[in-house]
Design a protein around this motif. Structure first.
Motif, mmCIF file in Angstrom:
data_model
loop_
_atom_site.group_PDB
_atom_site.id
_atom_site.type_symbol
_atom_site.label_atom_id
_atom_site.label_comp_id
_atom_site.label_asym_id
_atom_site.label_seq_id
_atom_site.Cartn_x
_atom_site.Cartn_y
_atom_site.Cartn_z
ATOM 1 N N ASN A 1 0.821 -1.218 0.000
ATOM 2 C CA ASN A 1 0.000 0.000 0.000
ATOM 3 C C ASN A 1 0.856 1.270 0.000
ATOM 4 O O ASN A 1 0.778 2.097 0.903
ATOM 5 N N PRO A 2 1.703 1.439 -1.041
ATOM 6 C CA PRO A 2 2.631 2.572 -1.030
ATOM 7 C C PRO A 2 1.959 3.877 -1.452
ATOM 8 O O PRO A 2 0.948 3.870 -2.151
ATOM 9 N N LYS A 3 2.560 4.984 -1.039
ATOM 10 C CA LYS A 3 2.088 6.276 -1.540
ATOM 11 C C LYS A 3 2.569 6.479 -2.972
ATOM 12 O O LYS A 3 1.820 6.924 -3.837
ATOM 13 N N PHE A 4 3.848 6.173 -3.226
ATOM 14 C CA PHE A 4 4.434 6.331 -4.561
ATOM 15 C C PHE A 4 4.851 4.959 -5.093
ATOM 16 O O PHE A 4 5.168 4.046 -4.333
ATOM 17 N N PHE A 5 4.888 4.850 -6.424
ATOM 18 C CA PHE A 5 5.205 3.564 -7.046
ATOM 19 C C PHE A 5 6.154 3.759 -8.219
ATOM 20 O O PHE A 5 5.933 4.621 -9.083
ATOM 21 N N LEU A 6 7.231 2.947 -8.253
ATOM 22 C CA LEU A 6 8.203 2.960 -9.343
ATOM 23 C C LEU A 6 8.363 1.529 -9.864
ATOM 24 O O LEU A 6 9.030 0.706 -9.234
ATOM 25 N N PRO A 7 7.737 1.184 -10.981
ATOM 26 C CA PRO A 7 7.942 -0.161 -11.543
ATOM 27 C C PRO A 7 9.355 -0.281 -12.107
ATOM 28 O O PRO A 7 9.849 0.631 -12.777
ATOM 29 N N VAL A 8 10.026 -1.403 -11.829
ATOM 30 C CA VAL A 8 11.414 -1.606 -12.260
ATOM 31 C C VAL A 8 11.566 -2.996 -12.869
ATOM 32 O O VAL A 8 10.623 -3.783 -12.911
ATOM 33 N N HIS A 9 12.792 -3.281 -13.355
ATOM 34 C CA HIS A 9 13.143 -4.589 -13.897
ATOM 35 C C HIS A 9 12.303 -4.962 -15.112
ATOM 36 O O HIS A 9 11.362 -5.748 -15.019
ATOM 37 N N GLY A 10 12.617 -4.398 -16.246
ATOM 38 C CA GLY A 10 11.904 -4.776 -17.462
ATOM 39 C C GLY A 10 12.003 -3.716 -18.533
ATOM 40 O O GLY A 10 12.508 -2.606 -18.297
ATOM 41 N N GLU A 11 11.533 -4.074 -19.716
ATOM 42 C CA GLU A 11 11.482 -3.136 -20.820
ATOM 43 C C GLU A 11 10.310 -2.172 -20.618
ATOM 44 O O GLU A 11 9.489 -2.346 -19.716
ATOM 45 N N TYR A 12 10.229 -1.150 -21.483
ATOM 46 C CA TYR A 12 9.234 -0.094 -21.271
ATOM 47 C C TYR A 12 7.819 -0.654 -21.263
ATOM 48 O O TYR A 12 6.976 -0.240 -20.454
#
Length: 651
Positions: A478-489
């Protein structure tokens, strides 16, 4: 009697007004006068008999009609209170210290826009840590390049701030570049035993044994103070390699959860399930930002458990009449463990072939991650002396790598194992994007040898979270901010959509690229700058860096060819003393060499006639101008930009 007839006539009159109703009921068929007459008579009688009871029924219906249920104002007030409690539970803003001025910067130096090469910098005002230092693999155009490692320029710039390297798990795309970093600079390394043991093996191979002193093993679920600004907890996570972890990174700005690579496996082979309880604990406490694995974000189906391959392996071993040769990722120890178990069940001895496979199984056995009796293993030179039905070979090469053990077996170049028609080859892995061609080539070789190949879907499962598991992670944290990582666009974009479905506002999600620095504080998240990033090319034969221009030259040689020109020019007359010597590779066929050389002679003569005054005294500038003239001529004729190598000797 006259009075009675008169009374009947008075009561019949209203009934004649209802006749159109009967006609309307029968308007789809031809009316029969006798039937209508009888019908009218019946209607008259029924109408008179039922008129009064109908009125009574309506009165009863009105009498029994219920009014609205009474509202309990106390219950209604608790509905409002529960709604408010739900809002606070689901809204992370309430759990963060919005008055805090602290902030943290996150800079990925690899792992975005690609699969592999994962490395990220987490930086406060005074200190920084690195999360993973991984390598990636080259594409087909990077000739002679074996691996790619991140550009360490930014790490050099902030090395005075770095207080440690934090490792999530032991896959090559997360630890493979550590030895190359340690050649240039050294920092304390924190991780669980398996990743540190694997890094230790790499240090031994690179003659860096003395750097083992930088190892700091950790215990999961314990919080470690690293420097003054970071508190980090390792939480167990299921993945396709042993001893994986997610991280809770706490600073003055708040807590950041980094999932590492993960899937949610409720029945893992070793029984150690993902530590969802700690994730939920941090989620309930309040998480500033989540960085989560996006690799499998297009898959709508839950990722199967590693145990789900067991029935297929059992079926394969029960039916195999000759040798079984199983190839999978060398790091997937649980897959290998299950295969060996079924090999033992059906009375087979196990031969492990391939340097990385041998090393990984050895480490897993040494540190008691898996247990087998030593007498089940045989050496490669013993295979030929045993009955085929008594042998299981576990090897590398599931991706068709040219130097792998399985590929060399397929082309008959392995010293101890030659493929037979009775062999069953089991490829228990998926094709990494870009490796399809090499795998197909290896399959052709194996099938030419007569071997059967099993590569069914039920003998492999992914190690990465699908959409449903990503949703679970988002809901737990349940984050306030989210940064998806590990992968192509396309992977991180799809993960963003999933996060929005799970209640993260679009304004609180950023899609990063390598080198972009993101500043996160309790009140905001924003991009602040871009740092230098890229890839360094490595030749594994000597473990040295290959310069960028060498790789570019190799690409040009492969695609456009090379032209070499040697000419002697008189300094006094500015004319050629003799015919030039022209050599080409990949430009024209051998039979056209003479005609092409004559073309080049004409080009050089024309160039010398029209060259700038004084250029004859500057051979380097002369060669540069000639190179441009030749390149333009070849492009006009052949639409190619070959590598031009002119040598002008002035006499």
């Amino acid at each position: 009697m006259a009075e009675e007839k008169q009374e009947v006539s008075k009561t019949s009159k209203p009934q004649t007004d209802r006749k159109p109703n009967n006609n309307r009921r029968n308007n789809n068929r031809r009316p029969n006068n006798n039937q209508n007459k009888n019908s009218n008579d019946k209607n008259k009688t029924n109408s008179n008999q039922n008129a009064k009871p109908n009125n009574n029924r309506n009165k009863n219906r009105n009498r029994h009609k219920r009014g609205p249920a009474p509202v309990d104002e106390t219950l209604k007030s608790f509905v409002v209170k529960n709604q408010e409690a739900q809002k606070q539970r689901l809204n992370p803003h309430y759990k963060l210290d919005l008055s805090s001025k602290s902030k943290i910067r996150i800079t990925p130096l690899g792992g975005l826009g690609e699969i592999g090469g994962n490395i990220a910098v987490f930086e406060t005002e005074k200190e920084a840590i690195l999360v993973d230092v991984g390598m990636s693999f080259p594409d087909e155009e990077m000739h002679g390049v074996d691996i790619l490692i991140p550009d360490f320029t930014y790490i050099h710039e902030i090395k005075h701030k770095i207080v440690g390297i934090v490792i999530t798990h032991a896959h090559e795309d997360h630890i493979g570049a550590v030895p190359y970093l340690f050649r240039e600079m050294q920092f304390p390394i924190y991780g669980t035993p398996m990743p540190l043991a694997m890094i230790g093996n790499k240090f031994d191979e690179h003659h860096l044994k003395e750097y083992r002193r930088y190892f700091n093993p950790v215990v999961k679920r314990q919080i470690y103070k690293i420097g003054n600004d970071f508190e980090i907890e390792w939480m167990h996570m299921t993945h396709s390699i042993l001893d994986s972890s997610s991280l809770a990174i706490t600073t003055d700005a708040g807590t950041i959860i980094h999932t590492g690579d993960f899937k949610i496996d409720h029945t893992p082979v070793d029984g150690y399930t993902a530590d969802l309880h700690r994730l939920a604990y941090y989620g309930d406490k309040g998480v500033l930002c989540l960085l989560s694995d996006s690799t499998n974000s297009h898959n709508p189906n839950p990722t199967p458990s590693e145990l789900s391959v067991a029935p297929a392996l059992d079926r394969i071993f029960s039916k195999a009449e000759g040798r079984v040769i199983l190839s999978t990722f060398s790091s997937n120890i649980h897959r290998v463990y299950q295969a060996i178990q079924y090999g033992i069940k059906y009375g087979r001895k196990v031969c492990v072939i391939g340097r990385s496979m041998e090393r990984n199984i050895e480490v897993a056995l040494q540190y008691d991650y898996i247990r087998f009796p030593k007498n089940i293993f045989i050496d490669a030179d013993e295979v030929s002396r045993m009955s085929d039905k008594d042998v299981l070979i576990v090897t590398t090469g599931s991706q068709g790598e040219a130097n792998s053990a399985l590929f060399r077996m397929s082309i008959g170049e392995h010293r101890h194992v030659k493929i037979k028609p009775t062999d069953l080859i089991v490829l228990s892995s998926r094709a990494i994007p870009g490796n399809e061609g090499s795998i197909s080539q290896m399959l052709n070789h194996l099938q030419k040898c007569g071997a059967k190949v099993a590569m069914d879907k039920d003998i492999h499962v992914s190690g990465h979270a699908s959409i449903e598991e990503q949703k679970l992670m988002l809901r737990l944290v349940n984050p306030k901010f989210f940064l998806p990582v590990h992968g192509e666009y396309n992977h991180v974009m799809k993960h963003k959509e999933t996060a929005m479905m799970c209640g993260v506002p679009e304004r609180n999600i950023l899609l990063m690229t390598d080198g972009e620095q993101i500043e996160v504080a309790p009140k905001y998240m924003r991009k602040v700058k871009t740092v230098k990033t890229g890839k360094t090319y490595i030749d594994n034969q000597n473990n040295f860096e290959i310069e960028d221009d060498i790789v570019l030259d190799r690409q040009k040689l492969a695609t456009d060819g090379v032209v070499m020109i040697v000419a002697q020019v008189s300094e006094q007359t500015s004319k050629m003393i003799d015919k030039p010597k022209v050599t080409t590779f990949g430009i024209v066929a051998d039979k056209r060499d003479k005609a092409f050389a004559k073309e080049m002679e004409d080009i050089i003569e024309n160039f010398l006639i029209n060259m700038k005054p004084g250029l004859i005294g500057n051979p380097k500038a002369l060669e540069g101008d000639l190179r441009q003239v030749v390149r333009k001529h070849i492009y006009r004729k052949m639409k190619k930009y070959p590598l031009i190598v002119p040598h002008i000797f002035i006499h």
